[in-house]
Scaffold this active site. Structure first.
Site, PDB file in Angstrom:
ATOM      1  N   HIS A 148       0.840  -1.205   0.000  1.00 23.67           N
ATOM      2  CA  HIS A 148       0.000   0.000   0.000  1.00 23.67           C
ATOM      3  C   HIS A 148       0.874   1.254   0.000  1.00 23.67           C
ATOM      4  CE1 HIS A 148      -3.450  -2.560   1.119  1.00 23.67           C
ATOM      5  NE2 HIS A 148      -4.190  -1.570   0.665  1.00 23.67           N
ATOM      6  N   LYS A 152      -0.572   5.087   4.465  1.00 18.71           N
ATOM      7  CA  LYS A 152      -1.488   4.171   5.158  1.00 18.71           C
ATOM      8  C   LYS A 152      -1.087   4.038   6.626  1.00 18.71           C
ATOM      9  CE  LYS A 152      -3.858  -0.245   4.761  1.00 18.71           C
ATOM     10  NZ  LYS A 152      -5.139   0.381   5.124  1.00 18.71           N
TER      11      LYS A 152
HETATM   12  P1  NAD Z   1      -7.407   9.890   4.693  1.00 15.11           P
HETATM   13  O1  NAD Z   1      -6.460  10.109   5.832  1.00 15.11           O
HETATM   14  O2  NAD Z   1      -7.049  10.448   3.352  1.00 15.11           O
HETATM   15  O3  NAD Z   1      -8.871  10.440   5.059  1.00 15.11           O
HETATM   16  C1  NAD Z   1      -9.436  10.391   6.336  1.00 15.11           C
HETATM   17  C2  NAD Z   1     -10.232  11.676   6.532  1.00 15.11           C
HETATM   18  O4  NAD Z   1     -10.935  11.580   7.774  1.00 15.11           O
HETATM   19  C3  NAD Z   1      -9.326  12.942   6.614  1.00 15.11           C
HETATM   20  O5  NAD Z   1      -9.809  13.941   5.745  1.00 15.11           O
HETATM   21  C4  NAD Z   1      -9.448  13.334   8.070  1.00 15.11           C
HETATM   22  O6  NAD Z   1      -9.291  14.738   8.282  1.00 15.11           O
HETATM   23  C5  NAD Z   1     -10.872  12.867   8.395  1.00 15.11           C
HETATM   24  N1  NAD Z   1     -11.117  12.793   9.830  1.00 15.11           N
HETATM   25  C6  NAD Z   1     -10.287  12.368  10.814  1.00 15.11           C
HETATM   26  N2  NAD Z   1     -10.855  12.546  12.020  1.00 15.11           N
HETATM   27  C7  NAD Z   1     -12.091  13.081  11.783  1.00 15.11           C
HETATM   28  C8  NAD Z   1     -13.152  13.480  12.628  1.00 15.11           C
HETATM   29  N3  NAD Z   1     -13.071  13.371  13.981  1.00 15.11           N
HETATM   30  N4  NAD Z   1     -14.278  13.968  12.059  1.00 15.11           N
HETATM   31  C9  NAD Z   1     -14.384  14.097  10.707  1.00 15.11           C
HETATM   32  N5  NAD Z   1     -13.388  13.741   9.851  1.00 15.11           N
HETATM   33  C10 NAD Z   1     -12.263  13.232  10.389  1.00 15.11           C
HETATM   34  O7  NAD Z   1      -7.600   8.302   4.634  1.00 15.11           O
HETATM   35  P2  NAD Z   1      -8.179   7.415   3.416  1.00 15.11           P
HETATM   36  O8  NAD Z   1      -7.057   6.930   2.565  1.00 15.11           O
HETATM   37  O9  NAD Z   1      -9.326   8.121   2.772  1.00 15.11           O
HETATM   38  O10 NAD Z   1      -8.701   6.128   4.233  1.00 15.11           O
HETATM   39  C11 NAD Z   1      -9.654   6.249   5.276  1.00 15.11           C
HETATM   40  C12 NAD Z   1      -9.935   4.863   5.855  1.00 15.11           C
HETATM   41  O11 NAD Z   1     -10.529   4.041   4.858  1.00 15.11           O
HETATM   42  C13 NAD Z   1      -8.691   4.090   6.310  1.00 15.11           C
HETATM   43  O12 NAD Z   1      -9.031   3.333   7.456  1.00 15.11           O
HETATM   44  C14 NAD Z   1      -8.384   3.169   5.136  1.00 15.11           C
HETATM   45  O13 NAD Z   1      -7.651   2.010   5.496  1.00 15.11           O
HETATM   46  C15 NAD Z   1      -9.787   2.826   4.697  1.00 15.11           C
HETATM   47  N6  NAD Z   1      -9.939   2.386   3.310  1.00 15.11           N
HETATM   48  C16 NAD Z   1     -10.875   1.420   3.077  1.00 15.11           C
HETATM   49  C17 NAD Z   1     -11.164   1.021   1.786  1.00 15.11           C
HETATM   50  C18 NAD Z   1     -12.268   0.023   1.560  1.00 15.11           C
HETATM   51  O14 NAD Z   1     -12.469  -0.416   0.407  1.00 15.11           O
HETATM   52  N7  NAD Z   1     -13.026  -0.336   2.595  1.00 15.11           N
HETATM   53  C19 NAD Z   1     -10.457   1.591   0.709  1.00 15.11           C
HETATM   54  C20 NAD Z   1      -9.511   2.569   0.971  1.00 15.11           C
HETATM   55  C21 NAD Z   1      -9.269   2.982   2.275  1.00 15.11           C
END
Ligand code: NAD
Length: 261
Positions: A148, A152
């Protein structure tokens, strides 16, 4: 009529992609939530934006919520959704066993969906890998390697753990009894009842997972490549559309969406 959608973590990598695809997938952006330092960045979407999830949920008309934030944050979203009755789709990875238990309890109060990987391909692998493990039999060692991007936060990925768990099911093992997430030093011979799960991090890789079945004189490798996050975003929106009119009662997963839609 378009379905109302609220996105938690709307400024993030996944949240912003979901916001961009929402209308095309039949949703109306009813509210966007992120941390205070990111809300200005979200103003151009032309819908209510806030760092206060409770205020957005209460102010918006009935809406399905998609959460791609972080484990503790998503758990709070689930508690809030359970109070207000909103259907909720969570894509976050890195939940502990206690977190998952609480999600299962909250799923009895509001329609709740969680899947660590929203891609159709990965979820078909969940069906295929246990069958391969069973067909090949105990002479084949099982290993998993995932790659990844360098931003991450959790390792191994939720997807690697779920895929490895499915391989373990094919052998009637419990993953927690056989998982080996690090090898170093004088490790001794590899036990037969083990699944190695190794992690590579770098650059902008959206997600690569390889399952290995290694026997004497041959091996099978099955690799899933996510070309971009769009696949996950569309999967989350498909799950949200499916969840819109679902009843509480179980923690739904992408398997339910693929099986019953
Ligand atoms: P990222 O860090 O780019 O985005 C997370 C967002 O959440 C950020 O904008 C952050 O500011 C916000 N955030 C944090 N605390 C917050 C709060 N208290 N209130 C509101 N917003 C808040 O991360 P990402 O790459 O978008 O991934 C997010 C999650 O999704 C991770 O756990 C990742 O592993 C997971 N993910 C899952 C899949 C899937 O298919 N299920 C795919 C990709 C990523």
């Amino acid at each position: 009529m378009n379905k109302n959608l609220i996105i938690m973590g709307a400024a993030g990598r996944m949240g912003s992609m979901i916001a961009g695809l929402a209308e095309e997938e039949g949703f109306h952006l009813a509210g966007l939530v992120d941390r205070p330092e990111y809300t200005a960045k979200l103003a151009h979407w032309g819908c209510p934006v806030s760092s206060d999830a409770a205020a957005v949920f209460a102010a918006c008309p009935p809406a399905v919520i998609i959460d791609f934030t972080a484990p503790e944050v998503a758990l709070n979203t689930a508690r809030l959704a359970a109070r207000l009755g909103n259907p909720l789709v969570i894509g976050v990875t890195g939940f502990t066993a206690e977190h998952k238990h609480e999600l299962e309890q909250l799923a009895l109060k509001t329609p709740l969906f969680w899947s660590p990987n929203m891609s159709v391909g990965v979820n078909v692998l969940l069906d295929v890998l246990p069958r391969l493990a069973r067909l090949l039999g105990p002479g084949y060692d099982l290993e998993m390697v995932e790659i990844h991007h360098n931003k991450k936060k959790d390792a191994p990925s939720g997807t690697a753990l779920r895929l490895a768990e499915s391989m373990a099911e094919g052998r009637d093992w419990k993953l927690s009894d056989v998982a080996c997430c690090a090898r170093e030093g004088q490790t001794g011979e590899r036990p037969a009842a083990q699944i190695g799960i190794q992690t590579v991090r770098g650059g902008d890789v959206a997600g690569v997972h390889t399952a290995y079945f290694i026997g004497q004189g041959e091996r099978i490798e099955i690799t899933h490549h996510a070309h971009s996050r769009e696949n996950f975003a569309r999967g989350a929106l498909r799950a949200a559309a499916w969840m819109y009119d679902k009843k509480p009662g179980k923690l739904y997963s992408i398997q339910d969406v693929l099986t019953y839609s």
